[in-house]
Design a protein around this motif. Structure first.
Motif, PDB file in Angstrom:
ATOM      1  N   ARG A 194       3.206   7.866  -3.984  1.00 20.32           N
ATOM      2  CA  ARG A 194       2.770   8.615  -5.155  1.00 20.32           C
ATOM      3  C   ARG A 194       2.003   9.873  -4.761  1.00 20.32           C
ATOM      4  NH1 ARG A 194      -1.988   8.515  -7.684  1.00 20.32           N
ATOM      5  NH2 ARG A 194      -2.653   6.706  -6.451  1.00 20.32           N
ATOM      6  N   ARG A 195       1.092   9.722  -3.772  1.00 13.62           N
ATOM      7  CA  ARG A 195       0.319  10.885  -3.330  1.00 13.62           C
ATOM      8  C   ARG A 195       1.213  11.914  -2.641  1.00 13.62           C
ATOM      9  NH1 ARG A 195      -4.969  11.882  -2.148  1.00 13.62           N
ATOM     10  NH2 ARG A 195      -5.270  10.635  -4.022  1.00 13.62           N
TER      11      ARG A 195
ATOM     12  N   SER B 131       0.824  -1.211   0.000  1.00 16.95           N
ATOM     13  CA  SER B 131       0.000   0.000   0.000  1.00 16.95           C
ATOM     14  C   SER B 131       0.860   1.264   0.000  1.00 16.95           C
ATOM     15  CB  SER B 131      -0.926   0.004   1.210  1.00 16.95           C
ATOM     16  OG  SER B 131      -0.187   0.027   2.427  1.00 16.95           O
TER      17      SER B 131
ATOM     18  N   SER C  31       0.492   4.000 -12.405  1.00 13.62           N
ATOM     19  CA  SER C  31       0.121   5.366 -12.033  1.00 13.62           C
ATOM     20  C   SER C  31       1.275   6.130 -11.415  1.00 13.62           C
ATOM     21  CB  SER C  31      -1.064   5.335 -11.061  1.00 13.62           C
ATOM     22  OG  SER C  31      -0.697   4.694  -9.849  1.00 13.62           O
TER      23      SER C  31
ATOM     24  N   TRP D 209       2.983   2.116  -2.050  1.00 16.64           N
ATOM     25  CA  TRP D 209       3.140   2.662  -3.406  1.00 16.64           C
ATOM     26  C   TRP D 209       2.224   3.868  -3.621  1.00 16.64           C
ATOM     27  CZ3 TRP D 209       6.395   1.784  -7.432  1.00 16.64           C
ATOM     28  CH2 TRP D 209       6.035   2.332  -8.658  1.00 16.64           C
ATOM     29  N   ASP D 210       0.943   3.706  -3.307  1.00 23.57           N
ATOM     30  CA  ASP D 210       0.007   4.807  -3.524  1.00 23.57           C
ATOM     31  C   ASP D 210       0.265   5.964  -2.568  1.00 23.57           C
ATOM     32  OD1 ASP D 210      -1.338   3.740  -5.684  1.00 23.57           O
ATOM     33  OD2 ASP D 210      -2.764   2.640  -4.427  1.00 23.57           O
TER      34      ASP D 210
ATOM     35  N   ASN E 233      -1.605  -1.151 -10.400  1.00 23.67           N
ATOM     36  CA  ASN E 233      -1.671   0.292 -10.182  1.00 23.67           C
ATOM     37  C   ASN E 233      -0.310   0.964 -10.214  1.00 23.67           C
ATOM     38  OD1 ASN E 233      -4.468   0.352  -9.831  1.00 23.67           O
ATOM     39  ND2 ASN E 233      -4.282  -0.272  -7.689  1.00 23.67           N
TER      40      ASN E 233
END
Length: 421
Positions: free
Chosen positions: A90-91, A84, A119, A86-87, A116
């Protein structure tokens, strides 16, 4: 190439620094024990080792900002145990734009739900890391620069003094930082334990369905026997099934996917230039391990057996050369391919650069085979439609020992112990 207190510099060090200055986060991918953590640590201000730090794993699950708000660059080592992140990374990169060099993520496996990850484009740069090249381990002089060859320079120099038995030792020991000073015997034990861990633990952790350890071992042995060839999955399936008959193709595909996700195998894709010849090209990849020592360990071999069968050892030597050429080509943004037509004419290595330049190389253990290999390269270059892809920036025969020089026909002779980026 040595830096700092006990750290041996890597070719990707400069690439990492360049990426951190240009993008918010960098992901370093590579097999276990290739040196990712040590390399990332040189550039990190904060380090979280998620595979061994239970508190950091809990924070990643319930309060990721506690980790991500640490002094940058923040190293998230073995990030895939908390996918998790990763997101969240990225954010965080988006929220802190235009700041650069915020995070380094290092991992030895790709999580199953990696759909994902696309992204991350524009936010997370990816660097591939492999075991040490001979230059990095101190066994190449680096006098013959791949970048200089691609620029059309006449490289010259000699190797670092490795004999053929010495090169065979390097094939058996590999480029693993933990084995820099190991004997082939000690390295063999370490590598067999490494593969056993892969078979019994790492591959099993990648999915919900248990993989048969004996099947995986037979597949590793089959890949080792077929290294530097374009062996088809159907042939591998026969080897895996043994006396009971071939296993299902889907089973072998699943095993191969696991090995790819663990970065243990790295095939060379086919190069498809514009050709004057009407002979169809083969599109199947050439199979290689990320390091030739894995093939040696999978077969339970050592220097004595390799010296007794130099013909078979030539394929392992090719794996060694391809490993090093990938490391050196990556420094200039290049990639390694192979070329083969349906008449079985082939060129072992095609290096392509982002600006369209390309070079062709043949691999020969015996320096006396340079004439034949040069003829192959010159014939191949005439089949390529140079009006569309341009002339080769370089052509070379990569061999075991001796001097680096350019022949009168324009083909360079390059001992592996002289190659460098």
């Amino acid at each position: 190439m040595v830096e700092g207190a006990g750290y041996r510099a890597r070719v990707v060090d400069l690439e990492l620094r360049e990426r951190l200055s240009a993008i918010g986060a960098v992901l370093i991918e590579g097999p276990k024990a290739c040196g990712k953590t040590e390399t990332a640590t040189q550039a990190a201000a904060t380090i979280y080792r998620l595979d061994v730090d239970a508190a950091a794993r809990s924070a990643a699950a319930y309060a990721p900002d506690v980790l991500l708000d640490s002094p940058a660059p923040v190293l998230l080592d073995e990030w895939q145990v908390a996918p998790s992140l990763w997101d969240h990374v990225r954010r965080a990169v988006d929220d802190r734009s235009p700041e650069k060099g915020l995070f380094i993520m290092a991992g030895s496996a790709t999580p199953r739900d990696d759909i994902n990850r696309h992204s991350g484009a524009g936010r997370i740069g990816v660097i591939q890391m492999r075991p040490m090249s001979l230059l990095e381990s101190g066994h190449s002089s680096g006098a013959a620069s791949l970048a200089a060859l691609m620029d059309g320079d006449r490289v010259r120099g000699r190797d670092a003094g490795l004999s053929v038995p010495g090169i065979i030792d390097r094939v058996c020991v590999g480029g693993w930082p933990a084995l820099l000073d190991a004997t082939p015997t000690d390295a063999g034990r370490w590598l067999r334990d490494y593969l056993n861990q892969i078979v019994l633990v790492d591959i099993q952790e990648l999915g919900t369905r248990r993989r048969d350890p004996e099947n995986i071992r037979r597949l590793l042995a089959s890949l080792a026997r077929n290294v530097a060839t374009s062996a088809r999955v159907t042939a591998l399936a026969k080897d895996v099934g043994g006396a009971d008959g071939p296993v299902a193709r889907s089973t072998v595909d699943g095993y191969l996917d696991s090995l790819h996700r663990l970065r243990l195998v790295e095939n060379s894709p086919a190069w498809a230039p514009h050709m004057r010849s009407a002979t169809p090209l083969q599109s199947s990849p050439t199979r290689y391990f990320i390091d030739p020592s894995l093939a040696v360990a999978a077969l339970g071999q050592g220097p004595k057996q390799l010296m007794a069968d130099l013909n078979a050892t030539g394929y392992l030597f090719e794996n060694l050369v391809v490993r090093d050429m990938r490391v050196y080509a990556q420094r200039s943004g290049g990639a390694v391919h192979h070329w083969r037509d349906q008449n079985q004419n082939e060129v072992d290595i095609i290096v392509t650069m982002p600006d369209g330049r390309w070079a062709a190389f043949e691999v020969k253990m015996n320096p006396d085979d340079a004439d034949k290999a040069a003829a192959t390269l010159l014939s191949f270059s005439q089949k390529v439609d140079q009006a569309k892809v341009g002339k080769p920036a370089a052509m070379g025969v990569i061999t075991t020992t001796g001097f680096a020089y350019r022949r009168d026909d324009g083909v360079s002779v390059l001992p592996i112990g002289a190659l460098g980026p």
